[in-house]
Design an enzyme around this catalytic site. Structure first.
Site, PDB file in Angstrom:
ATOM      1  N   ASP A  37      17.362 -29.704  30.040  1.00 59.81           N
ATOM      2  CA  ASP A  37      17.243 -28.344  29.520  1.00 59.81           C
ATOM      3  C   ASP A  37      17.094 -28.414  28.007  1.00 59.81           C
ATOM      4  O   ASP A  37      17.857 -29.097  27.333  1.00 59.81           O
ATOM      5  CB  ASP A  37      18.486 -27.527  29.878  1.00 59.81           C
ATOM      6  CG  ASP A  37      18.368 -26.085  29.447  1.00 59.81           C
ATOM      7  OD1 ASP A  37      17.387 -25.428  29.840  1.00 59.81           O
ATOM      8  OD2 ASP A  37      19.245 -25.606  28.716  1.00 59.81           O
ATOM      9  N   GLU A  39      17.009 -26.156  24.515  1.00 61.88           N
ATOM     10  CA  GLU A  39      17.342 -24.872  23.893  1.00 61.88           C
ATOM     11  C   GLU A  39      16.619 -24.871  22.558  1.00 61.88           C
ATOM     12  O   GLU A  39      16.589 -25.876  21.860  1.00 61.88           O
ATOM     13  CB  GLU A  39      18.850 -24.715  23.683  1.00 61.88           C
ATOM     14  CG  GLU A  39      19.673 -24.747  24.958  1.00 61.88           C
ATOM     15  CD  GLU A  39      19.382 -23.615  25.920  1.00 61.88           C
ATOM     16  OE1 GLU A  39      18.869 -22.557  25.489  1.00 61.88           O
ATOM     17  OE2 GLU A  39      19.646 -23.783  27.120  1.00 61.88           O
ATOM     18  N   ASP A  98      10.203 -26.174  29.897  1.00 65.10           N
ATOM     19  CA  ASP A  98      10.725 -27.351  29.193  1.00 65.10           C
ATOM     20  C   ASP A  98       9.704 -28.497  29.147  1.00 65.10           C
ATOM     21  O   ASP A  98       9.461 -29.068  28.087  1.00 65.10           O
ATOM     22  CB  ASP A  98      12.013 -27.854  29.860  1.00 65.10           C
ATOM     23  CG  ASP A  98      13.108 -26.822  29.848  1.00 65.10           C
ATOM     24  OD1 ASP A  98      13.858 -26.762  28.867  1.00 65.10           O
ATOM     25  OD2 ASP A  98      13.205 -26.042  30.827  1.00 65.10           O
ATOM     26  N   HIS A 156      22.967 -20.425  28.291  1.00 64.59           N
ATOM     27  CA  HIS A 156      22.061 -20.834  27.216  1.00 64.59           C
ATOM     28  C   HIS A 156      22.680 -21.881  26.295  1.00 64.59           C
ATOM     29  O   HIS A 156      22.170 -22.108  25.200  1.00 64.59           O
ATOM     30  CB  HIS A 156      21.528 -19.644  26.413  1.00 64.59           C
ATOM     31  CG  HIS A 156      20.665 -18.737  27.230  1.00 64.59           C
ATOM     32  ND1 HIS A 156      19.470 -19.133  27.781  1.00 64.59           N
ATOM     33  CD2 HIS A 156      20.837 -17.452  27.609  1.00 64.59           C
ATOM     34  CE1 HIS A 156      18.949 -18.141  28.454  1.00 64.59           C
ATOM     35  NE2 HIS A 156      19.753 -17.107  28.377  1.00 64.59           N
ATOM     36  N   ASP A 161      24.114 -25.326  30.855  1.00 64.03           N
ATOM     37  CA  ASP A 161      23.019 -24.988  31.767  1.00 64.03           C
ATOM     38  C   ASP A 161      22.693 -26.178  32.663  1.00 64.03           C
ATOM     39  O   ASP A 161      22.455 -26.011  33.867  1.00 64.03           O
ATOM     40  CB  ASP A 161      21.777 -24.540  30.996  1.00 64.03           C
ATOM     41  CG  ASP A 161      21.905 -23.132  30.422  1.00 64.03           C
ATOM     42  OD1 ASP A 161      22.923 -22.447  30.686  1.00 64.03           O
ATOM     43  OD2 ASP A 161      20.977 -22.719  29.702  1.00 64.03           O
TER      44      ASP A 161
END
Length: 185
Positions: A37, A39, A98, A156, A161
């Protein structure tokens, strides 16, 4: 600014299924699922986005660049035996952004080679749709709710996550899902 979080989950492959302690999980096509993941924030939204992701400039100042991070990650992949054929793996993401958009775009921008192993992944939302019969309307939170899983940590937050995606992965496996890649570049 961006942060990368990866968590890996081991499940039984066909060869390991006979000795697996949890015989309720189906044999899988992969030895490892690498839950990933990203961010991200951007300079024009720093007054809004850090409240969502928790990423602030002071958290990324002095940290490795993307090029350095890619080298560190490649070394880790080698150390784990992922690149020499000793085991099979696939990335798992919550959506295609992603690995379809973010990482290729950043690699292109900084003229960094995108390794082939980043070009195949499982979009857990598509797998959820296949198993549960409906596409998750609220993404991560909707899948957790649909599987009666309590959300862990901060939404988030990349590592939180990843943990929640791993819990979704496990719950889908417990429902008999045999995972297949959902996207290839």
């Amino acid at each position: 600014m961006y942060t990368v979080h990866t968590l890996f989950v081991e499940m039984s492959t066909g060869a390991q299924a006979a000795t697996a302690s949890n015989n309720s999980l189906p044999a899988q096509n992969f030895d490892f699922f690498l839950v990933l993941d990203f961010e991200a924030t951007c300079d024009s939204a720093t007054k809004i986005v850090p409240q969502l992701t928790g990423i602030t400039q002071d958290k990324v100042d002095g940290k490795p660049t993307l090029q350095e991070t890619m080298k560190i990650f490649e070394k880790w992949m080698e150390e784990q035996g992922f690149l020499d054929g000793r085991c099979s793996f696939v990335f798992v993401t919550c959506g295609d952004w992603d690995l379809k958009t973010m990482l290729p775009g950043q690699c292109s921008h900084f003229r960094i080679h995108l390794p082939q192993y980043f070009k195949t992944w499982i979009n857990i939302k598509r797998t959820f749709q296949h198993v549960m019969g409906q596409y998750p309307k609220e993404d991560l939170m909707g899948m957790l709710k649909g599987l009666s899983i309590t959300h862990q940590g901060r939404h988030h937050s990349g590592i939180d996550d990843c943990r929640n995606i791993a819990n979704i992965l496990k719950a889908l496996a417990e429902r008999g899902c045999i995972f297949q890649p959902t996207y290839r570049l």
